[in-house]
Write an enzyme that holds these catalytic residues in place. Structure first.
Site, PDB file in Angstrom:
ATOM      1  N   GLY A  45      60.758  35.304  11.115  1.00 39.72           N
ATOM      2  CA  GLY A  45      60.839  36.259  12.226  1.00 39.72           C
ATOM      3  C   GLY A  45      61.910  35.879  13.230  1.00 39.72           C
ATOM      4  O   GLY A  45      62.514  34.807  13.170  1.00 39.72           O
ATOM      5  N   SER A  96      54.540  27.708   9.066  1.00 40.97           N
ATOM      6  CA  SER A  96      55.665  28.625   9.258  1.00 40.97           C
ATOM      7  C   SER A  96      56.579  28.591   8.039  1.00 40.97           C
ATOM      8  O   SER A  96      56.927  27.521   7.533  1.00 40.97           O
ATOM      9  CB  SER A  96      56.431  28.176  10.506  1.00 40.97           C
ATOM     10  N   SER A  97      56.944  29.774   7.559  1.00 42.12           N
ATOM     11  CA  SER A  97      57.875  29.810   6.427  1.00 42.12           C
ATOM     12  C   SER A  97      59.248  29.465   6.946  1.00 42.12           C
ATOM     13  O   SER A  97      59.740  30.084   7.872  1.00 42.12           O
ATOM     14  CB  SER A  97      57.918  31.213   5.819  1.00 42.12           C
ATOM     15  N   THR A 107      53.512  36.249   6.714  1.00 38.71           N
ATOM     16  CA  THR A 107      53.223  35.686   5.396  1.00 38.71           C
ATOM     17  C   THR A 107      51.813  36.073   4.964  1.00 38.71           C
ATOM     18  O   THR A 107      51.578  36.439   3.818  1.00 38.71           O
ATOM     19  CB  THR A 107      53.381  34.161   5.438  1.00 38.71           C
ATOM     20  N   SER A 147      57.871  34.520  14.477  1.00 37.31           N
ATOM     21  CA  SER A 147      57.260  33.439  13.722  1.00 37.31           C
ATOM     22  C   SER A 147      55.805  33.288  14.186  1.00 37.31           C
ATOM     23  O   SER A 147      55.526  33.249  15.370  1.00 37.31           O
ATOM     24  CB  SER A 147      58.043  32.162  13.997  1.00 37.31           C
ATOM     25  N   GLY A 148      54.886  33.254  13.236  1.00 34.74           N
ATOM     26  CA  GLY A 148      53.471  33.073  13.578  1.00 34.74           C
ATOM     27  C   GLY A 148      52.742  34.374  13.847  1.00 34.74           C
ATOM     28  O   GLY A 148      51.585  34.369  14.224  1.00 34.74           O
ATOM     29  N   GLU A 159      63.619  34.468  16.250  1.00 36.68           N
ATOM     30  CA  GLU A 159      63.297  33.203  16.918  1.00 36.68           C
ATOM     31  C   GLU A 159      64.102  33.005  18.180  1.00 36.68           C
ATOM     32  O   GLU A 159      65.326  33.114  18.159  1.00 36.68           O
ATOM     33  CB  GLU A 159      63.540  32.027  15.950  1.00 36.68           C
ATOM     34  N   ASN A 202      53.719  28.056  14.690  1.00 39.07           N
ATOM     35  CA  ASN A 202      52.880  28.395  13.545  1.00 39.07           C
ATOM     36  C   ASN A 202      52.688  27.130  12.711  1.00 39.07           C
ATOM     37  O   ASN A 202      53.633  26.429  12.409  1.00 39.07           O
ATOM     38  CB  ASN A 202      53.616  29.471  12.729  1.00 39.07           C
TER      39      ASN A 202
HETATM   40  N1  LIG Z   1      45.220  38.682   9.157  1.00 34.23           N
HETATM   41  C1  LIG Z   1      44.983  37.442   9.539  1.00 34.23           C
HETATM   42  N2  LIG Z   1      43.715  36.999   9.624  1.00 34.23           N
HETATM   43  C2  LIG Z   1      43.455  35.761  10.018  1.00 34.23           C
HETATM   44  N3  LIG Z   1      44.380  34.857  10.359  1.00 34.23           N
HETATM   45  C3  LIG Z   1      45.681  35.219  10.316  1.00 34.23           C
HETATM   46  C4  LIG Z   1      46.025  36.535   9.886  1.00 34.23           C
HETATM   47  N4  LIG Z   1      47.366  36.612   9.954  1.00 34.23           N
HETATM   48  C5  LIG Z   1      47.805  35.422  10.353  1.00 34.23           C
HETATM   49  N5  LIG Z   1      46.806  34.575  10.580  1.00 34.23           N
HETATM   50  C6  LIG Z   1      46.880  33.167  11.065  1.00 34.23           C
HETATM   51  O1  LIG Z   1      48.120  32.976  11.667  1.00 34.23           O
HETATM   52  C7  LIG Z   1      48.864  31.935  11.039  1.00 34.23           C
HETATM   53  C8  LIG Z   1      50.327  32.303  10.950  1.00 34.23           C
HETATM   54  O2  LIG Z   1      50.541  33.375  10.088  1.00 34.23           O
HETATM   55  P1  LIG Z   1      51.848  33.492   9.192  1.00 34.23           P
HETATM   56  O3  LIG Z   1      51.606  34.645   8.315  1.00 34.23           O
HETATM   57  O4  LIG Z   1      52.137  32.214   8.531  1.00 34.23           O
HETATM   58  O5  LIG Z   1      52.935  33.817  10.230  1.00 34.23           O
HETATM   59  P2  LIG Z   1      54.452  34.159   9.956  1.00 34.23           P
HETATM   60  O6  LIG Z   1      54.652  34.198   8.505  1.00 34.23           O
HETATM   61  O7  LIG Z   1      54.643  35.467  10.612  1.00 34.23           O
HETATM   62  O8  LIG Z   1      55.190  33.109  10.609  1.00 34.23           O
HETATM   63  C9  LIG Z   1      48.257  31.813   9.661  1.00 34.23           C
HETATM   64  O9  LIG Z   1      48.371  30.501   9.196  1.00 34.23           O
HETATM   65  C10 LIG Z   1      46.814  32.188   9.927  1.00 34.23           C
HETATM   66  O10 LIG Z   1      46.108  31.091  10.381  1.00 34.23           O
HETATM   67 MG   LIG Z   2      55.770  33.123   7.333  1.00 34.91          MG
END
Ligand SMILES: Nc1ncnc2c1ncn2[C@@H]1O[C@H](COP(=O)(O)OP(=O)(O)O)[C@@H](O)[C@H]1O
Ligand SMILES: [Mg+2]
Length: 1081
Positions: free
Chosen positions: A390, A163-164, A115, A110-111, A392, A160
């Protein structure tokens, strides 16, 4: 000029190693160090073969621009530095050009950026696929479905901020051209427990906060909400506001996105009503009330929230209130009612809230799907993007984590399977021998969870369905007996004595050794969450609501559909959907993005090696590299390989003619690389060791330097030679021109000198000749003169005897006479006519006769005139005399004169002598009438004319009335002093009398007549005859004075303009002036 295509490679300007497969030596340390190196230089992407490792930078990097999209578009995967776009491009092109359905599997904690990665992939594909209004609409809807689902399904967690809290798999569908047609979204298990409770430092789903901060006052009033978060029990209090998250702005974008996706305004409102209802529900509180039978029954404490909620959803308040106090159990046609205590009432309330929200979420997904569904039935190509929560590991892990981790376990399994399978398939495709590879297989763990007979999920279901006393503890007992022997299962009460003394393993927990690490699960709530029970009274109350959406969400509440069978448990549902997903994924070509979180603080530029190391381990990345390298570390099609290294061997440089494969063989043999280091596939060369590749690269680099020198050398040589040739050519031209110039100059000098010399010589010669000629001429002249004199002498001497001495004079006279005779004879013949106007005269030939000729001509003319005059009668003579007199008086003096010349002076125009009309008048006269005519007598007063008969005799003139013939005046001519006329063309004339004469008393006459010339002339002639000696003066003036009795009047003539009636007009201007305007001719 066409743009030169520059072939680049991943290996160019590489920071660290872009592809982990090439890492040398391959150890965990070097792996992490390589990631760190690259991360520190903002290279967040690294490959393992075709797998992309992505490290969350936690800050926005300038690598997602439109330029970048263009850069990666249609390029080979290994051509540019690693990027998620390269993977997206590869997947999209493979889908479009090779008709292979794709799936993009994004995994990580997660984070870690899953996404975000999924959105990057989608936006890249949207940017490169077809254009056009329809296509753009589809793209827009697909992209806008994200914010809608994120608002309802994402929340801030400690890991995060966005977080989804649900798993999402989205199939994007394309037509044969690669244009997007639509999509299908599947969602997996929303973490609904969050609706009623959130761990410390976390928030409820975004939509609650967005609604309260972003909605207008009006909307909030309609939804009976207040803006203050603290009013609502379901909203955690410690972190309602998140840094960097603008809830209000997001609310607006969500509403906008909903509109784009196709939600109707009424639908949006219903959804928001439900959200509001959940918040209200959380505020309902209960108190206990003792009943007569001694049991406690719960009662709603403050009914206001309940009332408002029921109003919002159109629910009968009493029914809902009752459902919170009493529970009806139906068993075998029997209805039993039991009361609920306060705890049970709270449980029922929370269950209702969770169900309400999670069902709303599923409905949203269905609704979105309806909008983005492809409109055609034609065959579609599919690209699936999987963004699932992810792995956890929390301090306190419950049923949700268990389910999530199970899902991740399955994904890892499929990852291992597919990577291996792909590797294996490539070897088979390329005809290379397959050597078995050792790797960690997590099938065992999956089996522990999902085995239908004794898997943990099966056990849980069994417990849930079992009659009798069921609790989380009995479930754990069951696990302890059934799974005790399993390698990956740990529990202190299991038959496996190993864990009896394990302090880290509490009593009510069990631990599973996931591929990603050990996770301790607390059994509390497992049974309950798996059951997902909602009291039937509640679902029926919901069904009865007067709200279309609520009714739709609780179909089981319909009384006619009362179903005694239990609904499928959450676990089994999830297992089934994961199974479907896995089967789905297996049919597609997988592309992996493995996300890594660099630190736990959501901080940019911080790379915690420990944390990354842990993820690298459980993601099995090292194994992934090993698998890739087990056979051959590097592979490349023959053409690019030959192109890249051809300079290392004489035979292949600069151009290899023949198949690329043979070229590569020749190349590698000549480089003396050990045979076992590479294998030749059908289309690719496989290199076993990265070291070999790097050796090649090193050699290439050196060779490139040499080549550069060579190219420089040749270029410089070529340039110098070119310059030299140019100089030589120029020199020759300059020399040629100079020589020509010098020769020309010399030649001109010689030529000038020659001409000078020549001219002197010619002059000298000419003068000499001239002298000679002159001398000769003088000699000739002398001879001629002498001979002439001599001849003259001779002739005279001869002829003297024939001539008398005065013969010359007589001859001369004779000749003159002859000539004169001839002249007169000639004159006689050519004499001109007798007309006096004929002035012709034939010219005479002799000069000396000129004077005589002139005189003869004059005399002849006079004679002709005399002859002509002699013919005239007396009468005609008089007429001509008159004409002559007129001419003398008027010629060149009066403008009227020329018109009168041709008219004969008839005199008696009125024929007085014959006409009887004038008999009486005539009888008054004794004399002969010389002239009779009609004239106008000008009235003295107004200048108008009156017609009068005018008669002239030798001594008088008479004026009579023209009409009646009455006699008016008889004037003796002796009284006339003068006559005045103008110089113009008019016919006015004044007859002025001598002062003192009889006629003068009456005053002068002013008359006018066309025949003025004749009248005046005749008057003049009569009076002017020498006998009379009574000359009358004639004045020709434009202004004269007339005496009218006593007054003197000036008559003035003015040349007027040309008029149609070309007669002069007389006007009396004042008593002193009569003005006559005469039209000009
Ligand atoms: N490629 C990227 N560039 C900049 N910031 C990113 C990038 N990937 C993730 N982040 C930052 O990290 C945070 C968490 O990403 P997210 O995709 O929501 O994580 P996950 O879905 O894996 O839990 C996002 O809100 C963003 O702020
Ligand atoms: Mg996500």
């Amino acid at each position: 000029m066409t743009k030169m295509e520059v072939k680049t490679s991943l290996l160019d300007d590489m920071i660290g190693v872009g592809d982990m497969v090439l890492l040398e030596p391959l150890t965990e340390d070097s792996f992490i160090q390589n990631l760190k190196n690259r991360f520190d230089r903002d290279e967040i992407y690294t490959y393992i073969g075709s797998v992309v490792i992505s490290i969350n930078p936690y800050r926005s990097l300038p690598i997602y621009t439109a330029d970048k999209v263009e850069e990666y578009r249609n390029r080979n995967f290994y051509e540019l530095s690693p990027h998620v776009y390269a993977l997206a491009d590869e997947a999209y092109r493979s889908l479009r050009d090779q008709d292979r359905d794709q799936c993009i599997l994004i995994t990580g904690e997660s984070g870690a950026g899953k996404t975000e990665a999924s959105k990057l992939v989608m936006s890249y594909v949207a940017a490169v696929c077809g254009k056009g209004a329809e296509v753009n609409k589809v793209k827009e809807q697909l992209l806008q479905s994200n914010p809608v689902l994120e608002a309802f399904g994402n929340a801030k967690t400690v890991r995060n901020d966005n977080s989804s809290r649900f798993g999402k798999y989205m199939d994007i569908e394309f037509d044969f051209k690669g244009d997007p047609l639509g999509g299908v979204i599947s969602n997996y298990l929303l973490e609904k427990s969050r609706v009623v409770r959130q761990p410390r430092g976390e928030r409820n789903f975004h939509i609650f906060y967005q609604l309260l901060s972003g909605a207008s006052d009006d909307l909030l009033k309609k939804l009976m909400l207040e803006r203050n978060f603290f009013k609502y029990n379901y909203l955690s209090l410690d972190c309602a506001v998140v840094n960097g998250l603008d809830d209000a702005a997001n609310f607006r974008s969500v509403r906008n996105a909903m509109q784009i996706v196709g939600f109707m305004e009424s639908e949006v409102h219903s959804v928001l009503e439900l959200v509001a209802a959940v918040l209200k529900l959380g505020n309902i509180e209960f108190k206990s009330e003792s009943r007569v039978d001694g049991f406690d029954e719960s009662r709603v404490k403050d009914k206001n929230d309940l009332k408002e909620m029921c109003e919002l959803l159109g629910i009968d308040q009493l029914i809902l209130e009752r459902a919170f106090s009493v529970r009806t159990v139906e068993a075998k046609q029997e209805k039993v009612s039991t009361t609920l205590n306060v705890a049970q009432a709270y449980y029922a309330r929370d269950a209702l809230a969770k169900n309400l929200y999670s069902r709303l979420f599923s409905w949203l997904v269905t609704r979105v799907n309806e909008s983005i569904k492809a409109q055609t039935k034609a065959q579609k190509k599919v690209m699936g993007v999987l963004d699932i929560y992810g792995f956890e590991i929390f301090e306190d892990n419950s049923f949700e984590q268990f389910i999530i981790n199970y899902c991740n376990e399955k994904l890892q399994q499929i990852f291992i399977e597919l990577t291996l399978r792909e590797e294996q398939e490539e070897y088979v495709r390329e005809g290379i021998e397959w050597t078995n590879i050792e790797y960690f297989n997590n099938a065992m763990i999956c089996d522990l969870i999902e085995n239908n007979k004794n898997g943990i999920l099966a056990m849980l279901d069994e417990e849930c369905l079992r009659p009798g006393n069921v609790s989380d503890e009995t479930f754990l007992d069951k696990l302890n007996t059934v799974c005790a022997k399993h390698q990956c299962f740990e529990s202190c009460h299991s038959k496996n004595s190993k864990f009896l003394t394990d302090r880290s393993l509490p009593r009510n927990c069990f631990r599973i050794q996931h591929y990603a690490g050990k996770v301790l699960y607390r059994v509390e709530g497992f049974v309950d969450k798996n059951n997902n029970l909602l009291y039937r009274d509640l679902s029926q109350a919901m069904y009865k609501a007067n709200h279309s959406l609520i009714k739709l969400l609780f179909p089981e509440g319909e009384p006619s559909k009362v179903n005694l069978k239990r609904p499928p448990t959450v676990g089994s549902q999830f297992k089934a959907s994961v199974g479907t997903l896995m089967r789905n994924l297996q049919t597609k070509n997988p592309n992996y993005i493995r996300c890594i979180k660099p630190n736990d603080k959501k901080a940019a530029r911080l790379f915690t090696e420990m944390l990354v190391c842990h993820q690298v381990r459980y993601l099995g990345l090292m194994e992934n590299v090993r698998v890739r390298r087990a056979g051959y570390a590097f592979r490349q099609p023959y053409e690019p390989c030959l192109e890249r290294y051809k300079m290392l061997c004489k035979q292949t440089w600069p151009q290899w003619r023949g198949p690329a494969r043979e070229g590569v063989e020749v190349l590698l043999t000549s480089l003396q690389i050990p045979k076992e280091e590479f294998s030749y596939g059908h289309t690719k060369i496989f290199i076993r060791n990265p070291r070999t590749l790097f050796t090649l690269e090193l050699k290439r680099k050196q060779c490139l330097e040499d080549l550069a020198t060579l190219i420089q050398k040749i270029y410089r040589g070529w340039k110098s030679r070119k310059f030299f040739l140019l100089m030589r050519k120029s020199q020759i031209i300059v020399a040629a021109w100079y020589r020509r110039y010098a020769q020309k100059k010399k030649y001109q000098q010689i030529k000038i000198s020659t001409v000078v010399v020549q001219s002197y010589i010619r002059g000298w010669k000419a003068r000499k000749t001239l002298r000679e000629l002159k001398y000769q001429k003088r000699c000739n002249q002398a001879v001629t003169t002498i001979s002439a004199y001599w001849h003259g002498q001779q002739v005279r001497r001869q002829y003297r005897k024939f001539f008398k001495s005065n013969a010359g004079k007589r001859i001369c006279n004779f000749i003159i006479q002859r000539t004169m005779q001839k002249y007169f004879l000639e004159l006689k013949k050519t004499l001109p006519s007798m007309s006096p106007t004929d002035k012709s005269w034939s010219p005479h030939p002799c000069r000396f006769m000129e004077g005589a000729d002139k005189e003869i001509r004059r005399i002849f003319h006079l004679w002709k005139c005399k002859k002509y005059r002699d013919q005239f009668t007396e009468q005609r003579k008089a007429i001509y005399e008159e004409k002559l007199a007129a001419s003398e008086i008027f010629k060149d003096k009066k403008a009227l004169y020329p018109s009168s010349v041709s008219q004969p002076f008839k005199g008696d125009y009125l024929e007085v002598n014959q006409s009887p009309k004038y008999k009486k008048l005539k009888s008054m006269l004794e004399e002969k009438v010389i002239l009779s005519d009609v004239v106008n007598k000008i009235n003295r007063a107004n200048g108008k004319g009156v017609a009068r008969t005018f008669l002239l005799t030798k001594n008088n003139f008479i004026l009579a009335d023209h009409k009646t013939g009455h006699f008016k005046a008889k004037v003796p001519l002796v009284d006339l002093r003068s006559m005045s006329v103008s110089r113009l063309t008019d016919g006015f004339f004044a007859l002025q009398f001598k002062e003192g004469s009889a006629s003068a008393a009456k005053g002068d006459f002013l008359l006018s007549s066309e025949r003025l010339i004749e009248i005046i002339t005749k008057l003049h002639c009569i009076t002017g005859s020498p006998a009379e000696r009574n000359q009358i003066n004639i004045h020709i003036l434009d202004e004269f004075v007339v005496h009218f009795k006593q007054e003197k009047v000036c008559v003035k003539f003015i040349q007027g303009e040309l008029k149609n009636d070309s007669s002069a007009a007389c006007k009396r201007r004042n008593n002193r002036l009569l003005e006559v305007s005469v039209p000009s001719l």
